[in-house]
Design a protein around this motif. Structure first.
Motif, PDB file in Angstrom:
ATOM      1  N   SER A 155       2.978 -10.415   7.000  1.00 50.92           N
ATOM      2  CA  SER A 155       3.869  -9.679   6.090  1.00 50.92           C
ATOM      3  C   SER A 155       5.037 -10.559   5.677  1.00 50.92           C
ATOM      4  O   SER A 155       5.398 -10.620   4.499  1.00 50.92           O
ATOM      5  N   LEU A 156       5.640 -11.239   6.659  1.00 51.07           N
ATOM      6  CA  LEU A 156       6.834 -12.034   6.379  1.00 51.07           C
ATOM      7  C   LEU A 156       6.532 -13.170   5.409  1.00 51.07           C
ATOM      8  O   LEU A 156       7.251 -13.368   4.426  1.00 51.07           O
ATOM      9  N   THR A 157       5.468 -13.937   5.654  1.00 60.23           N
ATOM     10  CA  THR A 157       5.176 -15.052   4.760  1.00 60.23           C
ATOM     11  C   THR A 157       4.763 -14.546   3.384  1.00 60.23           C
ATOM     12  O   THR A 157       5.091 -15.155   2.368  1.00 60.23           O
ATOM     13  N   ASN A 158       4.079 -13.409   3.334  1.00 61.05           N
ATOM     14  CA  ASN A 158       3.677 -12.846   2.045  1.00 61.05           C
ATOM     15  C   ASN A 158       4.895 -12.504   1.195  1.00 61.05           C
ATOM     16  O   ASN A 158       4.954 -12.834   0.009  1.00 61.05           O
TER      17      ASN A 158
ATOM     18  N   ILE B 156      13.723  -8.556   3.256  1.00 66.44           N
ATOM     19  CA  ILE B 156      13.589  -9.487   2.132  1.00 66.44           C
ATOM     20  C   ILE B 156      13.058  -8.764   0.900  1.00 66.44           C
ATOM     21  O   ILE B 156      13.482  -9.032  -0.216  1.00 66.44           O
ATOM     22  N   LEU B 157      12.108  -7.856   1.078  1.00 67.18           N
ATOM     23  CA  LEU B 157      11.491  -7.180  -0.064  1.00 67.18           C
ATOM     24  C   LEU B 157      11.288  -5.726   0.335  1.00 67.18           C
ATOM     25  O   LEU B 157      10.499  -5.444   1.220  1.00 67.18           O
ATOM     26  N   ASP B 158      12.007  -4.805  -0.339  1.00 67.09           N
ATOM     27  CA  ASP B 158      11.919  -3.437   0.174  1.00 67.09           C
ATOM     28  C   ASP B 158      10.843  -2.593  -0.485  1.00 67.09           C
ATOM     29  O   ASP B 158      10.661  -1.442  -0.151  1.00 67.09           O
ATOM     30  N   ALA B 159      10.119  -3.153  -1.470  1.00 69.83           N
ATOM     31  CA  ALA B 159       8.982  -2.438  -2.069  1.00 69.83           C
ATOM     32  C   ALA B 159       8.041  -3.503  -2.614  1.00 69.83           C
ATOM     33  O   ALA B 159       8.475  -4.618  -2.884  1.00 69.83           O
ATOM     34  N   PRO B 160       6.758  -3.180  -2.800  1.00 68.86           N
ATOM     35  CA  PRO B 160       5.845  -4.210  -3.294  1.00 68.86           C
ATOM     36  C   PRO B 160       6.335  -4.748  -4.624  1.00 68.86           C
ATOM     37  O   PRO B 160       6.806  -3.993  -5.480  1.00 68.86           O
ATOM     38  N   GLY B 161       6.260  -6.031  -4.821  1.00 68.10           N
ATOM     39  CA  GLY B 161       6.735  -6.607  -6.067  1.00 68.10           C
ATOM     40  C   GLY B 161       6.850  -8.098  -5.931  1.00 68.10           C
ATOM     41  O   GLY B 161       6.154  -8.715  -5.118  1.00 68.10           O
ATOM     42  N   GLY B 162       7.722  -8.665  -6.692  1.00 66.02           N
ATOM     43  CA  GLY B 162       7.832 -10.120  -6.715  1.00 66.02           C
ATOM     44  C   GLY B 162       6.599 -10.687  -7.388  1.00 66.02           C
ATOM     45  O   GLY B 162       5.633  -9.987  -7.637  1.00 66.02           O
ATOM     46  N   THR B 163       6.655 -11.981  -7.674  1.00 70.63           N
ATOM     47  CA  THR B 163       5.437 -12.601  -8.211  1.00 70.63           C
ATOM     48  C   THR B 163       5.188 -13.889  -7.485  1.00 70.63           C
ATOM     49  O   THR B 163       6.102 -14.655  -7.252  1.00 70.63           O
ATOM     50  N   VAL B 164       3.946 -14.114  -7.150  1.00 69.94           N
ATOM     51  CA  VAL B 164       3.565 -15.381  -6.544  1.00 69.94           C
ATOM     52  C   VAL B 164       3.353 -16.386  -7.678  1.00 69.94           C
ATOM     53  O   VAL B 164       2.943 -16.012  -8.769  1.00 69.94           O
ATOM     54  N   SER B 165       3.635 -17.633  -7.428  1.00 71.47           N
ATOM     55  CA  SER B 165       3.511 -18.642  -8.485  1.00 71.47           C
ATOM     56  C   SER B 165       2.084 -18.672  -9.017  1.00 71.47           C
ATOM     57  O   SER B 165       1.125 -18.516  -8.276  1.00 71.47           O
ATOM     58  N   ASP B 166       1.975 -18.851 -10.329  1.00 74.18           N
ATOM     59  CA  ASP B 166       0.646 -18.820 -10.956  1.00 74.18           C
ATOM     60  C   ASP B 166      -0.274 -19.869 -10.369  1.00 74.18           C
ATOM     61  O   ASP B 166      -1.471 -19.641 -10.202  1.00 74.18           O
ATOM     62  N   PHE B 167       0.279 -21.038 -10.076  1.00 75.73           N
ATOM     63  CA  PHE B 167      -0.562 -22.116  -9.551  1.00 75.73           C
ATOM     64  C   PHE B 167      -1.267 -21.661  -8.283  1.00 75.73           C
ATOM     65  O   PHE B 167      -2.472 -21.819  -8.128  1.00 75.73           O
TER      66      PHE B 167
ATOM     67  N   ALA C  64      -2.545 -17.872   6.719  1.00 74.33           N
ATOM     68  CA  ALA C  64      -3.244 -16.650   6.312  1.00 74.33           C
ATOM     69  C   ALA C  64      -2.386 -15.856   5.326  1.00 74.33           C
ATOM     70  O   ALA C  64      -2.890 -15.315   4.341  1.00 74.33           O
ATOM     71  N   GLY C  65      -1.075 -15.764   5.596  1.00 75.91           N
ATOM     72  CA  GLY C  65      -0.179 -15.072   4.675  1.00 75.91           C
ATOM     73  C   GLY C  65      -0.151 -15.767   3.328  1.00 75.91           C
ATOM     74  O   GLY C  65      -0.105 -15.129   2.282  1.00 75.91           O
ATOM     75  N   PHE C  66      -0.178 -17.095   3.348  1.00 81.07           N
ATOM     76  CA  PHE C  66      -0.215 -17.882   2.123  1.00 81.07           C
ATOM     77  C   PHE C  66      -1.459 -17.536   1.312  1.00 81.07           C
ATOM     78  O   PHE C  66      -1.388 -17.278   0.099  1.00 81.07           O
ATOM     79  N   MET C  67      -2.621 -17.493   1.966  1.00 80.19           N
ATOM     80  CA  MET C  67      -3.864 -17.171   1.262  1.00 80.19           C
ATOM     81  C   MET C  67      -3.866 -15.723   0.780  1.00 80.19           C
ATOM     82  O   MET C  67      -4.408 -15.418  -0.280  1.00 80.19           O
ATOM     83  N   LEU C  68      -3.264 -14.825   1.557  1.00 78.44           N
ATOM     84  CA  LEU C  68      -3.191 -13.421   1.129  1.00 78.44           C
ATOM     85  C   LEU C  68      -2.372 -13.316  -0.147  1.00 78.44           C
ATOM     86  O   LEU C  68      -2.722 -12.594  -1.071  1.00 78.44           O
ATOM     87  N   SER C  69      -1.258 -14.081  -0.191  1.00 79.71           N
ATOM     88  CA  SER C  69      -0.432 -14.065  -1.393  1.00 79.71           C
ATOM     89  C   SER C  69      -1.205 -14.582  -2.584  1.00 79.71           C
ATOM     90  O   SER C  69      -1.055 -14.088  -3.692  1.00 79.71           O
ATOM     91  N   ALA C  70      -2.056 -15.586  -2.351  1.00 83.90           N
ATOM     92  CA  ALA C  70      -2.849 -16.110  -3.454  1.00 83.90           C
ATOM     93  C   ALA C  70      -3.812 -15.053  -3.967  1.00 83.90           C
ATOM     94  O   ALA C  70      -4.033 -14.914  -5.163  1.00 83.90           O
ATOM     95  N   GLN C  71      -4.362 -14.267  -3.050  1.00 85.70           N
ATOM     96  CA  GLN C  71      -5.359 -13.296  -3.477  1.00 85.70           C
ATOM     97  C   GLN C  71      -4.748 -12.080  -4.156  1.00 85.70           C
ATOM     98  O   GLN C  71      -5.270 -11.596  -5.142  1.00 85.70           O
ATOM     99  N   THR C  72      -3.642 -11.567  -3.610  1.00 87.12           N
ATOM    100  CA  THR C  72      -3.072 -10.360  -4.195  1.00 87.12           C
ATOM    101  C   THR C  72      -2.026 -10.669  -5.253  1.00 87.12           C
ATOM    102  O   THR C  72      -1.642  -9.808  -6.018  1.00 87.12           O
ATOM    103  N   ALA C  73      -1.559 -11.910  -5.272  1.00 86.63           N
ATOM    104  CA  ALA C  73      -0.608 -12.390  -6.277  1.00 86.63           C
ATOM    105  C   ALA C  73       0.709 -11.630  -6.265  1.00 86.63           C
ATOM    106  O   ALA C  73       1.497 -11.740  -7.189  1.00 86.63           O
ATOM    107  N   THR C  74       0.969 -10.833  -5.236  1.00 84.97           N
ATOM    108  CA  THR C  74       2.281 -10.183  -5.145  1.00 84.97           C
ATOM    109  C   THR C  74       2.693 -10.085  -3.680  1.00 84.97           C
ATOM    110  O   THR C  74       1.925 -10.407  -2.800  1.00 84.97           O
TER     111      THR C  74
END
Lengths: 407, 356, 333
Positions: free
Chosen positions: C88-91, C152-163, C237-247
């Protein structure tokens, strides 16, 4: 051949046989080319709201003429966004025509939805929304539950008092939208003090326990603003003593009956029942079918569902199985107190009765009624809720159901 | 440690039997400096956990003036009652070195069946309540048999049982549990006698019985033996298989009973009733000092762990900080409690003191 | 003194390899995976297309990497519950502080590894030095990490870098998924690590801590390394999760807790330590994700998927245990 190799061969053979047997038992999923292939994709399950919303869709899909035109399959993926992503991928690969869904995340599913739209699948989301532009969002979330119910509470309290905030699930965008709207109103009144704020996970029992904890620290509360699970707050108040306080909440059967109960009113219960209607799923399904059958030309957009609004003096028990004569709650014993009442909409969904929401069965003799041509109300753009690179309107938290009676 | 440097040297006679007798006489007459641990480690853990809870209750007065008194104790006891019952079962299973992940599902199953079969009328309570307990116990037995006979690790077996039971409850109710609480359950959870809530009396009774079962009966002692060293228990002739299965049956029935209580508390059942009781029961047992590897622990300290965690939850919810920080504070306090109650500190207090 | 009887001549060389594979449980889970895939292909005609394979790899990658990390702790006899918190934290860090381009992606990756590694350091210190029980200490760190994620993030959101979101879920050379390559790298590193002194120490500490100590292995350093490498893998794993869900989702890691342990146990790693392998856990994760798809393709009614999942879990473990025991008996002769 050594014993080991014999064993390996035996194991291999057994697995193959087991696989074939399993395959025969479960059978293959066949596709009937003439019907529309519609998937009902749930994520979270296990509360009344979700199952009522799903049953509404199932009932409509079994009502003529859709019973001959639609092949409806339900998939429950659980609270894990990745599971719903995988489910969407499977549905797209299965050449679904439409997916009517409760998305678990407003953002995580966007990429797979985009892939689906490119493949020609129509996505209709109900209640919870996604920020992907190619999906249709049908939701009451932009209709201002938070701000309107907050103003109603302020009016009841005369502009001052100590209040509790009973929220939903921490880290969820729906909970955030409701609470932001409510706080925008509460901040205008310096006499209103939020003494306790807790997360009740939209569950009656959790609301009861969290409210009990808050009451232990602040027994002199004057009012409670609650999201779903509000009946638990009333139970917590009654556990503590005889005093009840003005409350606003969503639309569980127990809460509405309590609002109308003269005994409770004498003890201080006043307020308004608003909140999320499970009927949104039915509206979404009917719109989707009209788009798929070509009867309606609708581009992907955010559509607003009207906010239910039942003040205490307008609670009226139903005598039958549907909302007739303006009734809006079911008598005690007909349904449990956690049953969510707003399953009907006489204008949009006249085909439904109580049985549809409880069992998912169609109403005998009913046929699908077309929606009015001008029924669609576009929802305002709200970043994080139904759009990403957009701006919220200036009057985002405007009051639509109630006027301030206090300054 | 014994004082090995005796004041009197053993004589080193070069003669035979005579010197042996002299040595024996010397040994018989030398002072007996052997000691045992002054205080049992379990007592220290229990005192520590309860002490922390009481400290927390005092400190909570700074958080809110309404807290810090008997009212708060009352609220804590009522809120903690479900966790106490569940932690008893989880504690028994952890004592033998296992883990029961099916508890949330069993709570839900029991609650759903209670609300729909017994319902608001309470008809047939006299045979339906025992029937539901038997069903839960039966599911526990299935878990136990899988673990003992098929050698499936407890984690997997109970996880699988939990998933299957939860899925069955979902299918049985079709998503919407019907029914409500019978007068008996409502009376237990909300009624009082002479001003004292029934539930508090019941919990006190349950705690006493639980402590007796775990620490004073043969059943409890043998479970502890199995947990400390399975092989030794087998060699000692204990029918370990039966005992292990009984542990899982006990845990399942505790979960079932907690389901009854929750139906009475919330006047109904939901499919999420059991949520949260898995991690909190493990936390209560472990914070209370039981070893996750089995063989050590007492229900008294588990009760302390339950009360500590419930009080902590109550105090934290009264803090006026955002939820994220509340969660961080909760985690830090648990860590703090663990650090205070850790092995080497307790050994420090319970080390044998030499007698002078 | 009696002479120990000469051991029987080993038969054909591949017998030893097969036996080793099956006695560690890796072979079993691989077999189960193949069986499931065959079923999948029977019921869903798109099962063998590259699109499906890429989707499967992307879906399974976060869980597979998390399970690999968990194995590092479980092998040395411990439980690491902080997997849910670190993910969760790395995501949310990835989504709240996106960094563009390949350089940005590299820095983000380093941040994730560092965050996970630090949590692992704390866990290692609590368990090895302060001698707390691993399940209790990691429960506390998990709760703290989840709280920090919410701060750090109180609701789903933010954007992961497109790359990150595009490249890591994409393919190279047309058909090979990037996520799959990353998993292969982890497998390769593991196969090397398994043969080093530290790798062997991990197994030894897990089977018998006392004899490990007596043979001169530093039990606390071994556990420390286990926790730190586990933490870094959770960060990945959090890094890869961010890549997959992009948020970002502050609750993103919650479902990983149970799934990770199920994947580890399914993969043949013993939860009381001393036996198992990272490869098995990765395959176990793949099996869990594949099972969802197989049940979907088979048209199993939604209410009862749970029953199927639970039953398959039990059958797989019983099956695996049977084969492991048989192969051990065979090998002992």
């Amino acid at each position: 051949m050594s014993n080991w190799k014999k064993m390996a061969a035996k194991v291999g053979l057994t697995s193959a046989v087991a696989a074939l047997a399993l395959s025969a038992a479960v059978g293959t999923a066949s596709a009937d080319q003439k019907k529309f292939k519609i998937y009902l994709s749930l994520s979270y399950s296990g509360n009344s709201w979700q199952s009522e919303a799903a049953n509404v869709v199932k009932a409509l899909a079994a009502t003529p003429p859709y019973d001959k035109m639609v092949e409806l399959k339900e998939v429950i993926s659980g609270a894990d966004p990745q599971a719903q992503i995988a489910a969407y991928e499977s549905m797209i690969a299965d050449h679904a025509d439409g997916i009517v869904s409760f998305p678990i995340s407003s953002t995580a599913l966007n990429r797979v939805i985009k892939k689906g739209c490119d493949a020609g699948v129509k996505f209709f989301m109900y209640d919870a929304t996604v920020t992907e532009p190619c999906a249709y969002n049908i939701s009451y979330i932009t209709s201002g539950f938070g701000e309107n119910s907050a103003q109603a509470l302020v009016n009841e309290l005369g502009g001052k008092g100590k209040i509790f905030l009973s929220r939903g699930v921490a880290g969820n965008s729906v909970d955030k939208r409701h609470t932001d709207g409510a706080m925008a109103i509460f901040k205008k009144y310096p006499g209103i003090q939020v003494v306790a704020e807790y997360y009740s996970n939209w569950d009656d029992r959790t609301t009861q326990q969290e409210t009990a904890k808050a009451l232990a620290a602040h027994p002199d509360v004057d009012g409670i603003w609650a999201q779903a699970g509000e009946y638990g707050a009333i139970q917590a108040l009654m556990d503590k003593g005889n005093k009840l306080v003005p409350m606003t909440g969503e639309n569980s059967n127990g809460f509405r009956l309590a609002l109308a109960n003269p005994e409770f009113q004498k003890r201080g219960l006043k307020g308004v029942s608003a909140g999320s209607p499970p009927a949104q799923s039915g509206y979404a399904f009917k719109l989707m079918m009209e788009v798929l059958t070509g009867k309606r030309d609708l581009k992907p957009q955010n559509i607003e569902y009207p906010l239910p609004w039942v003040p205490a003096d307008q609670v009226k028990p139903c005598s039958g199985q549907s909302f007739e004569n303006g009734c809006n709650v079911f008598p005690e014993g007909v349904v449990p107190s956690s049953f969510v009442t707003e399953i009907f909409n006489p204008t949009l969904l006249p085909e439904l009765t109580l049985k549809s929401a409880l069992d998912g069965k169609p109403t005998p003799g009913a046929t699908i009624q077309a929606l009015a041509a001008d029924v669609v109300v576009t929802a305002p753009a709200e970043p994080g809720i139904n759009c990403q690179k957009c701006e919220a309107p200036k009057d985002l938290y405007k009051l639509t159901k109630i006027k301030a009676t206090v300054n | 440690m014994n004082d090995l440097t005796s004041k009197q040297p053993l004589s080193r006679s070069t003669h035979g039997a005579g010197s042996m007798m002299d040595n024996e006489k010397l040994i018989a007459e030398s002072p007996d400096l052997r000691t045992t641990a002054k205080i049992k480690r379990e007592t220290i853990t229990a005192v520590g956990v309860f002490g922390l809870t009481i400290l927390l209750i005092f400190l909570s007065r700074f958080v809110s003036p309404a807290l810090g008194g008997w009212d708060q104790v009352n609220t804590v006891l009522v809120l903690a009652c479900f966790l106490i019952v569940v932690s008893f079962g989880q504690g028994i299973v952890i004592l033998i070195g296992g883990l029961d992940l099916s508890i949330p599902a069993l709570i839900t199953l029991s609650g759903v069946l209670t609300a729909s079969w017994i319902g608001v009328s309470g008809d047939g309570s006299w045979y339906l309540f025992p029937l539901i307990m038997v069903i839960c116990g039966g599911i526990g037995a299935v878990s136990g048999i899988g673990i003992v006979v098929l050698n499936i690790p407890p984690f997997i077996m109970t996880m699988a049982t939990g998933i299957i039971v939860a899925s069955s409850a979902l299918g049985f109710t079709g998503g919407s549990p019907r029914g409500g609480a019978s007068p008996l359950l409502l009376g237990l959870m909300k009624g009082n006698v002479m001003g004292i809530p029934w539930i508090i009396l019941f919990i006190l009774f349950f705690c006493v019985v639980g402590v007796l079962i775990q620490s004073r009966t043969t059943f409890g002692r043998r479970l502890m033996a199995i947990g400390s060293n399975l092989n030794a228990a087998v060699l000692a002739g204990i029918p370990t298989g039966n005992y292990i299965i009984s542990a899982y049956i006990t845990s399942a029935m505790s979960a079932g009973f907690a389901g009854f209580m929750l139906v009475g508390y919330a006047n109904g059942a939901t499919l999420r009733m059991g949520d949260g009781y898995l991690l909190s029961s493990i936390a209560a047992v472990v914070v209370g000092g039981s070893s996750i590897l089995g063989g050590r622990g007492s229900f008294v300290s588990t009760i302390g762990g339950t009360l500590l965690l419930t009080t902590l939850g109550l105090v934290i919810s009264a803090l006026g900080v955002p939820q994220g920080w509340k969660t961080v504070i909760e985690g830090c306090t648990i860590l703090f409690a663990l650090l205070l109650l850790r092995e080497d500190l307790i050994s420090f207090f319970s080390r044998p003191k030499s007698r002078k | 003194m009696a002479q120990a009887p000469a051991s029987a001549e080993p038969s054909a060389p591949e017998n030893g390899l097969l036996r080793r594979l099956f006695s560690s449980g890796t072979g079993v889970i691989a077999l189960i995976y193949v069986v499931l895939y065959v079923l999948f292909a029977l019921w869903d005609h798109s099962a063998l297309t590259s699109g499906t394979v890429v989707n499967l790899a992307n879906n399974a990658a976060p869980l597979a990497i998390a399970a690999a990390g968990e194995t590092m702790v479980v092998l040395a006899r411990g439980f690491d519950l902080s997997v849910a918190g670190v993910i969760s934290l790395t995501n949310v860090i990835m989504a709240a502080y996106p960094m563009e381009g390949p350089d940005g992606a590299a820095i983000s990756l380093l941040i994730c590894l560092a965050v996970g590694g630090m949590v692992g350091l704390v866990n290692g210190y609590l368990v090895s030095v302060l001698k707390l029980q691993s399940i209790a200490a990691t429960l506390a760190t998990m709760i703290i990490c989840q709280g920090l994620a919410l701060v750090i993030l109180d609701a789903p959101g933010g954007t992961v870098s497109d790359f990150v979101a595009d490249q890591l879920t994409d393919v190279v050379i047309g058909v090979v998924p990037v996520a799959g390559l990353i998993i292969l790298v982890i497998v390769a590193v593991w196969l090397v690590f398994q043969r080093t002194a530290m790798g062997i120490a991990l197994y030894t500490v897990g089977s018998d801590e006392v004899s490990a100590q007596l043979s001169g292995i530093s039990v606390s350093s071994t556990r420390f390394i286990g926790f730190v490498s586990a933490g870094m893998l959770y960060g990945l794993a959090g890094f890869m999760l961010s890549a997959q869900t992009a948020t970002g989702n502050p609750n993103g890691g919650a479902s990983f807790l149970m799934l990770t342990f199920a994947a580890v146990a399914l993969g043949g790693t013993s939860l009381s330590g001393g036996r198992g392998s990272v490869v098995g856990s990765i395959l176990g994760a793949g099996t869990l994700m594949l099972l969802q798809k197989v049940l979907f393709a088979g048209g199993v009614s939604s209410f009862y998927t749970g029953i199927f999942q639970g039953t398959v879990l039990v059958i797989a473990v019983v099956f695996g245990g049977l084969i492991t025991r048989l192969s051990e008996r065979r090998g002992a002769r």
